[in-house]
Design a protein around this motif. Structure first.
Motif, PDB file in Angstrom:
ATOM      1  N   SER A 345       0.870  -1.213  -0.042  1.00 28.92           N
ATOM      2  CA  SER A 345       0.069   0.108  -0.001  1.00 28.92           C
ATOM      3  C   SER A 345       0.853   1.022   0.037  1.00 28.92           C
ATOM      4  CB  SER A 345      -0.946   0.031   1.213  1.00 28.92           C
ATOM      5  OG  SER A 345      -0.047  -0.002   2.525  1.00 28.92           O
ATOM      6  N   ALA A 346       0.150   2.502  -0.216  1.00 32.88           N
ATOM      7  CA  ALA A 346       0.937   3.608  -0.270  1.00 32.88           C
ATOM      8  C   ALA A 346       1.475   4.116   0.808  1.00 32.88           C
ATOM      9  CB  ALA A 346       0.113   4.669  -1.115  1.00 32.88           C
ATOM     10  N   ALA A 347       2.508   4.404   1.265  1.00 32.21           N
ATOM     11  CA  ALA A 347       2.981   5.095   2.333  1.00 32.21           C
ATOM     12  C   ALA A 347       2.422   6.483   2.727  1.00 32.21           C
ATOM     13  CB  ALA A 347       4.712   5.438   2.215  1.00 32.21           C
ATOM     14  N   PRO A 348       2.481   6.660   4.131  1.00 28.82           N
ATOM     15  CA  PRO A 348       1.511   7.735   4.711  1.00 28.82           C
ATOM     16  C   PRO A 348       2.375   9.280   4.233  1.00 28.82           C
ATOM     17  CG  PRO A 348       3.045   6.828   6.390  1.00 28.82           C
ATOM     18  CD  PRO A 348       3.416   6.025   5.022  1.00 28.82           C
ATOM     19  N   GLY A 349       3.253   9.128   3.116  1.00 29.51           N
ATOM     20  CA  GLY A 349       3.714  10.402   2.754  1.00 29.51           C
ATOM     21  C   GLY A 349       4.630   9.933   1.426  1.00 29.51           C
ATOM     22  N   PRO A 350       4.915  11.221   0.941  1.00 29.35           N
ATOM     23  CA  PRO A 350       5.928  10.956  -0.431  1.00 29.35           C
ATOM     24  C   PRO A 350       7.238  10.154   0.077  1.00 29.35           C
ATOM     25  CG  PRO A 350       5.993  13.257   0.428  1.00 29.35           C
ATOM     26  CD  PRO A 350       4.934  12.524   1.262  1.00 29.35           C
ATOM     27  N   ASP A 359      22.306  14.492  -1.948  1.00 27.67           N
ATOM     28  CA  ASP A 359      22.517  15.503  -0.916  1.00 27.67           C
ATOM     29  C   ASP A 359      21.846  15.429   0.319  1.00 27.67           C
ATOM     30  OD1 ASP A 359      24.701  16.533  -2.408  1.00 27.67           O
ATOM     31  OD2 ASP A 359      23.343  18.196  -3.110  1.00 27.67           O
ATOM     32  N   TRP A 360      21.411  14.369   0.792  1.00 30.37           N
ATOM     33  CA  TRP A 360      20.786  14.074   1.916  1.00 30.37           C
ATOM     34  C   TRP A 360      19.510  14.974   2.104  1.00 30.37           C
ATOM     35  CZ3 TRP A 360      22.178   9.589   4.342  1.00 30.37           C
ATOM     36  CH2 TRP A 360      23.503   9.334   4.042  1.00 30.37           C
ATOM     37  N   GLN A 361      18.992  15.176   0.905  1.00 30.06           N
ATOM     38  CA  GLN A 361      17.795  15.983   0.863  1.00 30.06           C
ATOM     39  C   GLN A 361      16.605  15.565   0.092  1.00 30.06           C
ATOM     40  OE1 GLN A 361      18.941  19.678  -1.044  1.00 30.06           O
ATOM     41  NE2 GLN A 361      20.566  19.893   0.445  1.00 30.06           N
ATOM     42  N   LEU A 362      15.491  15.884   0.226  1.00 25.72           N
ATOM     43  CA  LEU A 362      14.384  15.368  -0.482  1.00 25.72           C
ATOM     44  C   LEU A 362      13.992  16.077  -1.964  1.00 25.72           C
ATOM     45  CD1 LEU A 362      11.796  14.860   2.356  1.00 25.72           C
ATOM     46  CD2 LEU A 362      13.374  13.174   1.566  1.00 25.72           C
ATOM     47  N   LYS A 363      14.667  15.819  -2.724  1.00 27.52           N
ATOM     48  CA  LYS A 363      14.684  16.381  -4.236  1.00 27.52           C
ATOM     49  C   LYS A 363      13.643  15.763  -4.909  1.00 27.52           C
ATOM     50  CE  LYS A 363      19.621  17.657  -4.335  1.00 27.52           C
ATOM     51  NZ  LYS A 363      20.775  17.842  -5.394  1.00 27.52           N
ATOM     52  N   ASP A 364      12.911  16.579  -5.848  1.00 26.75           N
ATOM     53  CA  ASP A 364      11.736  16.074  -6.542  1.00 26.75           C
ATOM     54  C   ASP A 364      12.346  15.042  -7.707  1.00 26.75           C
ATOM     55  OD1 ASP A 364      10.108  17.795  -5.385  1.00 26.75           O
ATOM     56  OD2 ASP A 364      10.274  19.376  -6.743  1.00 26.75           O
ATOM     57  N   GLU A 365      13.497  15.127  -8.049  1.00 30.87           N
ATOM     58  CA  GLU A 365      14.305  14.101  -9.013  1.00 30.87           C
ATOM     59  C   GLU A 365      14.395  12.859  -8.281  1.00 30.87           C
ATOM     60  OE1 GLU A 365      18.374  15.504  -9.913  1.00 30.87           O
ATOM     61  OE2 GLU A 365      17.218  17.376  -9.103  1.00 30.87           O
ATOM     62  N   PHE A 366      14.191  12.777  -7.111  1.00 31.35           N
ATOM     63  CA  PHE A 366      14.496  11.274  -6.496  1.00 31.35           C
ATOM     64  C   PHE A 366      13.099  10.912  -5.953  1.00 31.35           C
ATOM     65  CE2 PHE A 366      18.792  12.840  -6.619  1.00 31.35           C
ATOM     66  CZ  PHE A 366      19.541  11.778  -7.178  1.00 31.35           C
ATOM     67  N   LYS A 367      11.953  11.483  -6.261  1.00 31.50           N
ATOM     68  CA  LYS A 367      10.697  11.307  -5.571  1.00 31.50           C
ATOM     69  C   LYS A 367      10.034  10.057  -6.538  1.00 31.50           C
ATOM     70  CE  LYS A 367       6.267  13.261  -4.438  1.00 31.50           C
ATOM     71  NZ  LYS A 367       5.388  14.580  -4.422  1.00 31.50           N
ATOM     72  N   VAL A 393      12.949   6.672   1.875  1.00 32.16           N
ATOM     73  CA  VAL A 393      12.478   7.321   3.118  1.00 32.16           C
ATOM     74  C   VAL A 393      11.037   8.072   2.703  1.00 32.16           C
ATOM     75  CG1 VAL A 393      14.953   7.983   3.986  1.00 32.16           C
ATOM     76  CG2 VAL A 393      13.573   9.552   2.346  1.00 32.16           C
ATOM     77  N   VAL A 394      10.231   8.329   3.727  1.00 26.35           N
ATOM     78  CA  VAL A 394       9.216   8.805   3.636  1.00 26.35           C
ATOM     79  C   VAL A 394       9.487  10.210   4.210  1.00 26.35           C
ATOM     80  CG1 VAL A 394       6.624   8.747   4.344  1.00 26.35           C
ATOM     81  CG2 VAL A 394       7.919   6.568   4.000  1.00 26.35           C
ATOM     82  N   GLY A 395       8.806  11.170   3.051  1.00 29.22           N
ATOM     83  CA  GLY A 395       9.017  12.779   3.654  1.00 29.22           C
ATOM     84  C   GLY A 395       7.800  13.150   4.525  1.00 29.22           C
ATOM     85  N   LYS A 396       8.081  14.146   5.507  1.00 32.67           N
ATOM     86  CA  LYS A 396       7.281  14.736   6.454  1.00 32.67           C
ATOM     87  C   LYS A 396       7.287  16.114   6.196  1.00 32.67           C
ATOM     88  CE  LYS A 396       9.575  12.950   9.899  1.00 32.67           C
ATOM     89  NZ  LYS A 396       9.874  12.550  11.640  1.00 32.67           N
ATOM     90  N   PRO A 401      13.438  13.225   7.220  1.00 29.03           N
ATOM     91  CA  PRO A 401      12.380  12.232   6.648  1.00 29.03           C
ATOM     92  C   PRO A 401      12.607  10.921   7.619  1.00 29.03           C
ATOM     93  CG  PRO A 401      14.598  12.283   5.502  1.00 29.03           C
ATOM     94  CD  PRO A 401      14.342  13.504   6.587  1.00 29.03           C
ATOM     95  N   ASP A 402      11.487  10.153   7.314  1.00 27.65           N
ATOM     96  CA  ASP A 402      11.268   8.771   8.261  1.00 27.65           C
ATOM     97  C   ASP A 402      12.080   7.761   7.331  1.00 27.65           C
ATOM     98  OD1 ASP A 402      10.605   6.689   9.466  1.00 27.65           O
ATOM     99  OD2 ASP A 402       8.432   6.717   9.275  1.00 27.65           O
ATOM    100  N   GLY A 403      13.242   7.327   7.879  1.00 21.32           N
ATOM    101  CA  GLY A 403      13.791   6.058   7.237  1.00 21.32           C
ATOM    102  C   GLY A 403      13.636   4.961   7.737  1.00 21.32           C
ATOM    103  N   VAL A 404      12.752   4.639   8.867  1.00 22.14           N
ATOM    104  CA  VAL A 404      12.613   3.525   9.525  1.00 22.14           C
ATOM    105  C   VAL A 404      11.276   2.898   8.621  1.00 22.14           C
ATOM    106  CG1 VAL A 404      11.602   2.469  11.680  1.00 22.14           C
ATOM    107  CG2 VAL A 404      13.411   4.369  11.823  1.00 22.14           C
ATOM    108  N   TYR A 405      10.394   3.528   8.053  1.00 18.08           N
ATOM    109  CA  TYR A 405       9.312   3.003   7.465  1.00 18.08           C
ATOM    110  C   TYR A 405       9.610   1.937   6.548  1.00 18.08           C
ATOM    111  CZ  TYR A 405       4.559   2.839   5.313  1.00 18.08           C
ATOM    112  OH  TYR A 405       3.512   2.258   4.994  1.00 18.08           O
ATOM    113  N   PHE A 406      10.558   2.162   5.557  1.00 20.53           N
ATOM    114  CA  PHE A 406      10.950   1.140   4.793  1.00 20.53           C
ATOM    115  C   PHE A 406      12.324   0.217   5.011  1.00 20.53           C
ATOM    116  CE2 PHE A 406       8.468   3.672   1.677  1.00 20.53           C
ATOM    117  CZ  PHE A 406       7.463   2.730   1.244  1.00 20.53           C
TER     118      PHE A 406
END
Length: 446
Positions: A345-350, A359-367, A393-396, A401-406
């Motif tokens: 199922s889909a995660a609770p966030g992107p 770069d340890w960032q939530l970049k659109d190109e890695f979404k 990871v799941v973005g908040k 970000p939440d790295g534990v979810y996956f």
């Protein structure tokens, strides 16, 4: 994750800009046909953090040049002697080079620009022309590789290295640290005071002895920052001492509410594209005839809830290399790499691919995009040949970000931690980095 022995074994094996394969909004679109993400790169305002302002700038590395094969794993942190310089490398996609200049910005402990003038921390004019650049050789994705050595500074503290292109518009910025050991830092692994948390968290206790320094009101004026794997996004800040031992001139930091504890995570996932002729580790499909070359990673699944699995990794970093031609700086090509993550199922966030590659960032190109019918997240990104660590990871909306979810979390995981100690002497206008120390938790190096 004994990073150094792993690297040694890895290296032994060893007319317009092309379209980037990002962001990943349609995994069925032809590779190389996706448009560049406008959101991340739209604002050119300078940020006092590790940041890329130009979508054509790729594969940025900033490290301490020690003369060893493990250089690229050394974070940009040097003592005030600076006998071993900090080096910055990056690629500029395209067939034309650009005139690039760099400058240093001195920053306070909270990464805001200080009031110091250039001559208070430099012995030379604060503008450095980057003259070391070379073109990529025998590659389908043309690029120029830039390299510069950061000049020496006179003061310890935080520095932002800013590289600018035409029109003095920033293209990349990187955080640098210069420290002096005016205090003695003792750092050790602690045990979380709790129940189940002791199996998933890693706690770092530390103390600061200042017997040799005349610190005024150290319990309030000394600032500390604790990092995991040299990341800034989840660093622990504003930590105050739990015990102030004036007679011993020591500050102790031992918390009971996880203020100094991190989710331990799991060893990082990995894939190997150092060869674009044969399938490397983690690769399911390879199309060397495509332009850019196309790589599809093996489908993966969540690791949350699974038992800990021990293997060597490089703490989220990456190595650029070409097995066929060597010298990853100019001989490594770029490829569109497709990620596949199964999820019921889909995660609770992107969901994002995360690590040094982003770069340890939530970049659109890695979404990643979730396909309900296939029960799978999919996405592709343009990456240089090499050996990569990463995680999902799941973005908040706020915080790291939440790295534990996956990925799950296990206290047995090998991680590195470092402590930064700042102090501003009375009557001065700059925060000095007066102490620095690292520790490897669960290190498996002999």
């Amino acid at each position: 994750m004994p990073r150094y022995s792993l690297l040694a074994s890895l290296l032994l094996g060893a007319v317009a800009c092309v379209p980037l394969g990002t962001p990943i909004t349609d995994p069925n679109a032809a590779r190389g046909s996706q448009q560049r993400p406008p959101e991340y790169y739209a604002d050119k305002a300078l940020r006092y953090q590790d940041y890329i302002y130009n979508p054509d700038v790729r594969s940025v590395q900033c490290y301490v040049a020690t003369g060893q094969n493990t250089d690229i794993f050394q974070p940009p942190v040097v003592p005030i002697t600076q006998q071993q310089p900090i080096v910055l490398e990056f690629d500029l996609l395209g067939t034309n080079s650009e005139r690039m200049t760099a400058k240093l910005v001195h920053c306070d402990a909270d990464w805001k620009p200080s009031v110091l003038t250039d001559m208070q921390f430099l012995n030379e004019i604060n503008e450095f022309l980057i003259t070391d650049y070379r073109t990529g050789v025998n590659v389908k994705v043309p690029y120029y590789h830039y390299r510069m050595q950061v000049p020496r500074v006179k003061l310890s503290g935080n520095y932002l290295l800013v590289v600018s292109g035409a029109g003095n518009v920033p293209v990349v910025s990187r955080r640098l640290l210069v420290y002096q050991n005016d205090v003695e830092v003792a750092i050790r692994q602690g045990i979380p005071v709790a129940g189940q948390e002791r199996y998933t968290l890693q706690q770092v206790d530390f103390s600061i002895s200042y017997g040799g320094s005349n610190l005024v009101n150290p319990s309030q004026e000394v600032k500390v920052m604790l990092r995991q794997n040299f990341r800034w996004d989840n660093a622990k800040v504003n930590l105050r001492p739990t015990f102030v031992r004036d007679a011993e001139r020591r500050l102790d930091y031992q918390y009971f509410n996880f203020e100094n504890a991190f989710a331990a995570g799991s060893e990082f996932r990995y894939f190997d594209t150092r060869s674009l002729r044969v399938l490397g580790a983690g690769i399911a499909q390879l199309d060397p005839a495509a332009s850019p070359r196309a790589v599809v990673l093996s489908p993966e699944a969540t690791r949350n809830g699974q038992a800990y699995s021990q293997f060597d990794d490089i703490n989220g970093q990456r190595i650029f290399e070409s097995r066929e031609y060597g010298n990853g700086a100019t001989n490594a090509d770029y490829a569109n790499v497709t990620f596949q993550l199964r999820a019921p199922s889909a995660a609770p966030g992107p969901v994002y691919v995360f690590g040094a590659l982003s770069d340890w960032q939530l970049k659109d190109e890695f979404k990643l995009t979730y396909n309900e019918e296939q029960k799978q997240y999919t996405g592709a990104a343009l990456l240089k040949q090499g050996y990569y660590n990463y995680q999902y990871v799941v973005g908040k909306t706020t915080g790291a970000p939440d790295g534990v979810y996956f990925e799950g979390s296990h206290q047995e995981t090998e991680n590195q931690y470092d402590l930064l100690v700042y102090y501003r002497p009375p009557g001065t206008r700059a925060d000095l980095l007066i102490g620095y120390q690292m520790i490897a938790v669960n290190s498996r190096r002999p």
